[in-house]
Design a protein around this motif. Structure first.
Motif, PDB file in Angstrom:
ATOM      1  N   THR A  36      -6.207   0.103  -0.894  1.00  4.22           N
ATOM      2  CA  THR A  36      -5.235  -0.354  -1.851  1.00  4.22           C
ATOM      3  C   THR A  36      -5.736  -0.486  -3.603  1.00  4.22           C
ATOM      4  OG1 THR A  36      -3.924  -1.339   0.641  1.00  4.22           O
ATOM      5  CG2 THR A  36      -2.814  -1.335  -2.273  1.00  4.22           C
ATOM      6  N   ARG A  61       1.519   4.654  -2.282  1.00  5.95           N
ATOM      7  CA  ARG A  61       0.960   6.339  -1.786  1.00  5.95           C
ATOM      8  C   ARG A  61       1.837   7.343  -1.665  1.00  5.95           C
ATOM      9  NH1 ARG A  61      -3.615   6.752   1.718  1.00  5.95           N
ATOM     10  NH2 ARG A  61      -4.333   3.730   1.791  1.00  5.95           N
ATOM     11  N   ASP A  62       3.389   6.706  -2.666  1.00  9.80           N
ATOM     12  CA  ASP A  62       4.522   7.262  -2.639  1.00  9.80           C
ATOM     13  C   ASP A  62       4.231   6.878  -3.890  1.00  9.80           C
ATOM     14  OD1 ASP A  62       5.077   6.932   0.538  1.00  9.80           O
ATOM     15  OD2 ASP A  62       6.573   5.767  -0.108  1.00  9.80           O
ATOM     16  N   ASP A  75       1.263  -1.134   0.056  1.00  9.91           N
ATOM     17  CA  ASP A  75       0.183  -0.291   0.205  1.00  9.91           C
ATOM     18  C   ASP A  75       0.521   1.216   0.166  1.00  9.91           C
ATOM     19  OD1 ASP A  75      -3.092   1.130   0.330  1.00  9.91           O
ATOM     20  OD2 ASP A  75      -1.567   2.346   2.055  1.00  9.91           O
ATOM     21  N   GLN A  76       1.830   1.464   0.832  1.00 10.89           N
ATOM     22  CA  GLN A  76       2.910   2.105   0.879  1.00 10.89           C
ATOM     23  C   GLN A  76       3.166   2.511  -0.138  1.00 10.89           C
ATOM     24  OE1 GLN A  76       5.817   2.802   4.020  1.00 10.89           O
ATOM     25  NE2 GLN A  76       7.280   4.050   2.425  1.00 10.89           N
TER      26      GLN A  76
END
Length: 338
Positions: free
Chosen positions: A186, A157-158, A153-154
């Motif tokens: 996600t 988001r990144d 998920d990160q």
């Protein structure tokens, strides 16, 4: 300078990936074999160019593809930068993390440390700011599934991945991580499992989960390492992968045990006016959950032949029953090496 075929989109089929807005070419090119540091770069270029000229837009990689590990990403990145940069937004490029990539405790499996580091390395080798799909290559028995999910998920988001996928997860494991992704919102859209006529486990285990949750599959090993082609119809060629004792994925005993089955399947394909390989690819695509079938190639001509599978994707119930009957008589074989 490479110029793409202007008619590249005329005949390719593009399937929606589950309930997402993304579409994948019905056939994708996998770079597991033939794109490493030991392989001629001019042949790699020819295969990749041919794929795109045929309308194949999905290019599937992983951090450890080679040999040496990482070299497939590096080679593809160089080809993309020098020959195909203008077409970046027409391509769906994926990579994965989860199998051993570097020494020590962090170059493997599904911890946040491993996934984030691996994704950063992959982007550097690919010379990209983001990949379209990033996969967890296999479930990690020693890492909580929440940690793997949060790491993936990160990446979204990144801005390092647009979509998330998983590979080699069972149906139960897939449902568990879907529940977490749903809470996180996600964009998890796809699973990459092994699937072919000799390995049908996902029909009972995984496809029902994907169907119920609005996800899709991009399947690999559709030709069972060459068994479902005309290569082994009359025995084992000395130059084949099965004849090489170093191959961990295909063995002579597996070929010997399947020759009669393959010959009977080939007769069905002939009646459909297809090669066995074409029929095997079409057979995988008969499921609405299968958005793409990932094929490999050692020569550009193989891609031209494989794309012909799209000319006849429909099966009568009688044909499906005949194929099922043939496969039901196949002796049990350990396909784990596939």
């Amino acid at each position: 300078m490479y110029q793409a075929n202007k008619q590249r989109y005329d005949k390719m089929i593009y399937n929606r990936v589950g309930n997402s807005g993304l579409k994948l070419s019905a056939l994708g090119l996998g770079l597991w074999h033939n794109f490493g540091s030991v392989d001629p770069i001019e042949n790699q270029k020819a295969i990749i160019h041919q794929a795109f000229d045929l309308g194949i837009t999905y290019f599937d990689l992983a951090n450890n593809y080679g040999p040496v590990p990482g070299s497939a990403e590096k080679n593809f990145g160089n080809i993309l930068a020098h020959d195909m940069h203008a077409y970046r937004d027409e391509l769906v490029i994926s990579s994965k993390a989860g199998y051993e990539m570097w020494d020590g405790p962090y170059g493997n499996w599904g911890s946040k440390k491993s996934i984030i580091a691996s994704a950063n390395q992959s982007l550097a080798r690919l010379q990209l700011d983001y990949v379209d799909i990033f996969y967890s290559h296999r479930p990690d028995p020693d890492t909580p599934v929440e940690e793997t999910a949060l790491a993936l998920d990160q990446l979204v988001r990144d801005g390092k991945a647009l979509y998330i996928g998983i590979s080699n997860y069972s149906g139960i494991q897939t449902q568990a991580i879907i529940d977490i992704f749903n809470d996180l919102k996600t964009p998890f859209i796809i699973h990459q499992p092994r699937y072919n006529m000799f390995n049908r486990q996902i029909e009972q285990d995984l496809l029902p989960v994907l169907r119920e949750t609005g996800k899709a599959a991009a399947v690999f090993s559709p030709l069972s390492q060459g068994l479902l082609t005309d290569k082994y119809l009359n025995g084992i060629p000395k130059t084949s992968r099965a004849a090489k004792s170093t191959s961990p994925f295909l063995h002579t005993n597996q070929v010997d045990a399947t020759i009669k089955t393959v010959q009977r399947l080939n007769e069905v394909a002939k009646n459909r006016h297809q090669t066995l390989a074409e029929m095997a690819l079409a057979w995988d695509l008969r499921h609405s959950e299968v958005a793409s079938v990932i094929i490999g190639a050692s020569r550009p001509e193989q891609l031209v032949d494989n794309v012909k599978a799209l000319n006849n994707l429909n099966f009568s119930q009688a044909e499906l029953n005949q194929i099922d009957s043939i496969l039901s008589q196949q002796p049990n074989i350990d396909w784990q090496a596939h």
